[in-house]
Structure formats: C-alpha cells, structure tokens
Design a protein around this motif. Structure first.
Motif, PDB file in Angstrom:
ATOM      1  N   PHE A 109      67.492  36.357  15.127  1.00 46.68           N
ATOM      2  CA  PHE A 109      67.940  36.939  16.315  1.00 46.68           C
ATOM      3  C   PHE A 109      67.514  35.743  17.374  1.00 46.68           C
ATOM      4  O   PHE A 109      68.454  35.569  18.414  1.00 46.68           O
ATOM      5  CB  PHE A 109      67.245  38.185  16.613  1.00 46.68           C
ATOM      6  CG  PHE A 109      67.923  39.461  15.861  1.00 46.68           C
ATOM      7  CD1 PHE A 109      69.203  39.497  15.736  1.00 46.68           C
ATOM      8  CD2 PHE A 109      67.236  40.301  15.413  1.00 46.68           C
ATOM      9  CE1 PHE A 109      69.892  40.302  14.930  1.00 46.68           C
ATOM     10  CE2 PHE A 109      67.380  41.524  14.612  1.00 46.68           C
ATOM     11  CZ  PHE A 109      68.824  41.372  14.501  1.00 46.68           C
ATOM     12  N   ASP A 110      66.453  35.494  17.431  1.00 46.94           N
ATOM     13  CA  ASP A 110      66.056  34.241  18.443  1.00 46.94           C
ATOM     14  C   ASP A 110      66.979  33.129  18.488  1.00 46.94           C
ATOM     15  O   ASP A 110      67.210  32.722  19.482  1.00 46.94           O
ATOM     16  CB  ASP A 110      64.648  34.052  18.376  1.00 46.94           C
ATOM     17  CG  ASP A 110      63.487  35.152  18.788  1.00 46.94           C
ATOM     18  OD1 ASP A 110      64.024  35.836  19.760  1.00 46.94           O
ATOM     19  OD2 ASP A 110      62.520  34.862  18.362  1.00 46.94           O
ATOM     20  N   ASP A 130      70.276  33.756  19.921  1.00 42.89           N
ATOM     21  CA  ASP A 130      70.345  34.081  21.366  1.00 42.89           C
ATOM     22  C   ASP A 130      70.149  32.784  22.046  1.00 42.89           C
ATOM     23  O   ASP A 130      69.183  32.600  22.521  1.00 42.89           O
ATOM     24  CB  ASP A 130      69.052  34.936  21.693  1.00 42.89           C
ATOM     25  CG  ASP A 130      69.328  35.383  23.188  1.00 42.89           C
ATOM     26  OD1 ASP A 130      69.928  35.070  23.791  1.00 42.89           O
ATOM     27  OD2 ASP A 130      67.975  36.063  23.598  1.00 42.89           O
ATOM     28  N   GLN A 164      68.761  32.981  25.762  1.00 40.10           N
ATOM     29  CA  GLN A 164      67.431  33.554  25.942  1.00 40.10           C
ATOM     30  C   GLN A 164      67.729  34.960  26.813  1.00 40.10           C
ATOM     31  O   GLN A 164      66.843  34.885  27.701  1.00 40.10           O
ATOM     32  CB  GLN A 164      66.537  32.652  26.676  1.00 40.10           C
ATOM     33  CG  GLN A 164      66.238  31.170  25.717  1.00 40.10           C
ATOM     34  CD  GLN A 164      65.501  31.448  24.628  1.00 40.10           C
ATOM     35  OE1 GLN A 164      64.580  32.102  24.498  1.00 40.10           O
ATOM     36  NE2 GLN A 164      66.198  30.796  23.509  1.00 40.10           N
ATOM     37  N   THR A 165      68.607  35.620  26.360  1.00 39.79           N
ATOM     38  CA  THR A 165      68.770  36.855  27.085  1.00 39.79           C
ATOM     39  C   THR A 165      68.382  38.130  26.843  1.00 39.79           C
ATOM     40  O   THR A 165      68.296  39.176  27.145  1.00 39.79           O
ATOM     41  CB  THR A 165      70.426  37.183  27.291  1.00 39.79           C
ATOM     42  OG1 THR A 165      70.988  37.257  25.894  1.00 39.79           O
ATOM     43  CG2 THR A 165      71.245  36.010  28.000  1.00 39.79           C
ATOM     44  N   LYS A 206      69.631  39.384  23.881  1.00 40.24           N
ATOM     45  CA  LYS A 206      70.867  40.170  23.479  1.00 40.24           C
ATOM     46  C   LYS A 206      71.592  39.166  22.455  1.00 40.24           C
ATOM     47  O   LYS A 206      71.658  37.902  22.812  1.00 40.24           O
ATOM     48  CB  LYS A 206      71.630  40.520  24.486  1.00 40.24           C
ATOM     49  CG  LYS A 206      71.013  41.697  25.545  1.00 40.24           C
ATOM     50  CD  LYS A 206      72.212  42.214  26.553  1.00 40.24           C
ATOM     51  CE  LYS A 206      71.598  43.125  27.538  1.00 40.24           C
ATOM     52  NZ  LYS A 206      72.566  43.556  28.579  1.00 40.24           N
ATOM     53  N   ILE A 207      72.408  39.788  21.445  1.00 40.24           N
ATOM     54  CA  ILE A 207      73.357  39.030  20.876  1.00 40.24           C
ATOM     55  C   ILE A 207      74.374  39.809  20.343  1.00 40.24           C
ATOM     56  O   ILE A 207      74.332  41.023  20.365  1.00 40.24           O
ATOM     57  CB  ILE A 207      72.806  38.381  19.344  1.00 40.24           C
ATOM     58  CG1 ILE A 207      72.189  39.481  18.569  1.00 40.24           C
ATOM     59  CG2 ILE A 207      71.723  37.368  19.818  1.00 40.24           C
ATOM     60  CD1 ILE A 207      71.764  39.164  17.256  1.00 40.24           C
ATOM     61  N   ASP A 233      77.110  43.659  23.079  1.00 43.72           N
ATOM     62  CA  ASP A 233      76.048  43.134  22.888  1.00 43.72           C
ATOM     63  C   ASP A 233      74.819  44.036  22.494  1.00 43.72           C
ATOM     64  O   ASP A 233      74.528  44.914  23.197  1.00 43.72           O
ATOM     65  CB  ASP A 233      75.295  41.873  23.858  1.00 43.72           C
ATOM     66  CG  ASP A 233      76.529  40.907  24.282  1.00 43.72           C
ATOM     67  OD1 ASP A 233      77.324  40.594  23.283  1.00 43.72           O
ATOM     68  OD2 ASP A 233      76.541  40.461  25.370  1.00 43.72           O
ATOM     69  N   GLU A 276      70.567  44.414  22.212  1.00 40.59           N
ATOM     70  CA  GLU A 276      69.222  44.106  22.628  1.00 40.59           C
ATOM     71  C   GLU A 276      68.320  44.080  21.285  1.00 40.59           C
ATOM     72  O   GLU A 276      68.036  45.251  21.163  1.00 40.59           O
ATOM     73  CB  GLU A 276      68.720  45.029  23.759  1.00 40.59           C
ATOM     74  CG  GLU A 276      69.302  45.218  25.039  1.00 40.59           C
ATOM     75  CD  GLU A 276      68.863  45.892  26.061  1.00 40.59           C
ATOM     76  OE1 GLU A 276      67.476  45.806  26.119  1.00 40.59           O
ATOM     77  OE2 GLU A 276      69.547  46.427  27.122  1.00 40.59           O
ATOM     78  N   TYR A 277      68.376  42.925  20.766  1.00 37.16           N
ATOM     79  CA  TYR A 277      67.778  42.923  19.278  1.00 37.16           C
ATOM     80  C   TYR A 277      66.293  43.422  19.417  1.00 37.16           C
ATOM     81  O   TYR A 277      65.759  44.085  18.435  1.00 37.16           O
ATOM     82  CB  TYR A 277      67.929  41.613  18.852  1.00 37.16           C
ATOM     83  CG  TYR A 277      67.258  40.215  19.386  1.00 37.16           C
ATOM     84  CD1 TYR A 277      66.214  39.872  19.182  1.00 37.16           C
ATOM     85  CD2 TYR A 277      68.214  39.527  20.391  1.00 37.16           C
ATOM     86  CE1 TYR A 277      65.664  38.694  20.022  1.00 37.16           C
ATOM     87  CE2 TYR A 277      67.622  38.502  21.033  1.00 37.16           C
ATOM     88  CZ  TYR A 277      66.581  37.784  20.894  1.00 37.16           C
ATOM     89  OH  TYR A 277      66.092  36.885  21.417  1.00 37.16           O
TER      90      TYR A 277
END
Length: 120
Positions: free
Chosen positions: A43-44, A47, A50-51, A53-54, A89, A91-92
C-alpha cells in the motif's frame, strides 16, 4: 471500530451481502492478518503522493496478486461491511485496521438459512 454481529447478520439477511461474500470477506480477513506487513508495504508503495489513500482498483489488484482474486463489486461488499462504502480511494490504514479486527462468529446466521447446525 467493529461492526456488531447483529449488523453483519442484517446485511446478509436483507440480501445485501450473500453468504458467499461473507466467506470471501473472512478469507480477506485471514489473508490480511497473516500478511499485514506485506500489505502495508505494498500500500505504501502504491501511494505515490503519500496521501494515505489508494484507488479501489489497486486494493483489488493487491488481493488478486496475493492469491484472493476478487472483483470490484466484491471489494465494494467488503467496504460496505467495514463501513467504508462509496469510496473511490481507500484509506488503507483504516481499511487494514477494520478488516483485521473483524470477527466471524456468525454460525447463527448460516443456521438460520439452512438445515446445517453448528456445535456450540
């Protein structure tokens, strides 16, 4: 935040979520619990800005690449159960936290829909 058993049962009983989808959600839960650090790393990496979210499609791809292929509709059902519906999107961090803390103490739901009975 845990979704109460009664609320999950209501989603299934109303026909909003099928028993097959609950099984898929349970499999996603187990996959995330067993591989949380790998998922967070992926996930990082996805992203780019750097929000935190994906895109939903990226979440769907990650599950598919991890051995649990799913459609966007199936992912939408997971998000519905997690209280994260109607998102473009995801928020992971919240997604991972909610998915990994779900419990599947739902035998009464399946007993109500079939002749199968679970031992206490």
């Amino acid at each position: 935040e845990r979704l109460a058993t009664a609320e999950r049962m209501a989603l299934v009983m109303s026909g909003s979520i099928s028993g097959n989808r609950i099984t898929m959600i349970s499999q996603a839960n187990e996959l995330v619990r067993a591989n949380r650090s790998k998922f967070m790393e992926a996930f990082d990496h996805a992203d780019h800005y750097q929000t935190g979210k994906i895109a939903k499609r990226e979440v769907q791809r990650m599950f598919s690449w991890s051995g649990l292929p799913m459609t966007l509709e199936e992912l939408d059902d997971i998000l519905l159960v997690l209280g994260m519906k109607n998102l473009h999107d995801v928020e992971y961090q919240a997604f991972m936290d909610r998915l990994s803390t779900l419990t599947f103490d739902l035998p009464e739901m399946f007993e109500g829909q079939s002749s199968v009975r679970f031992a206490p």
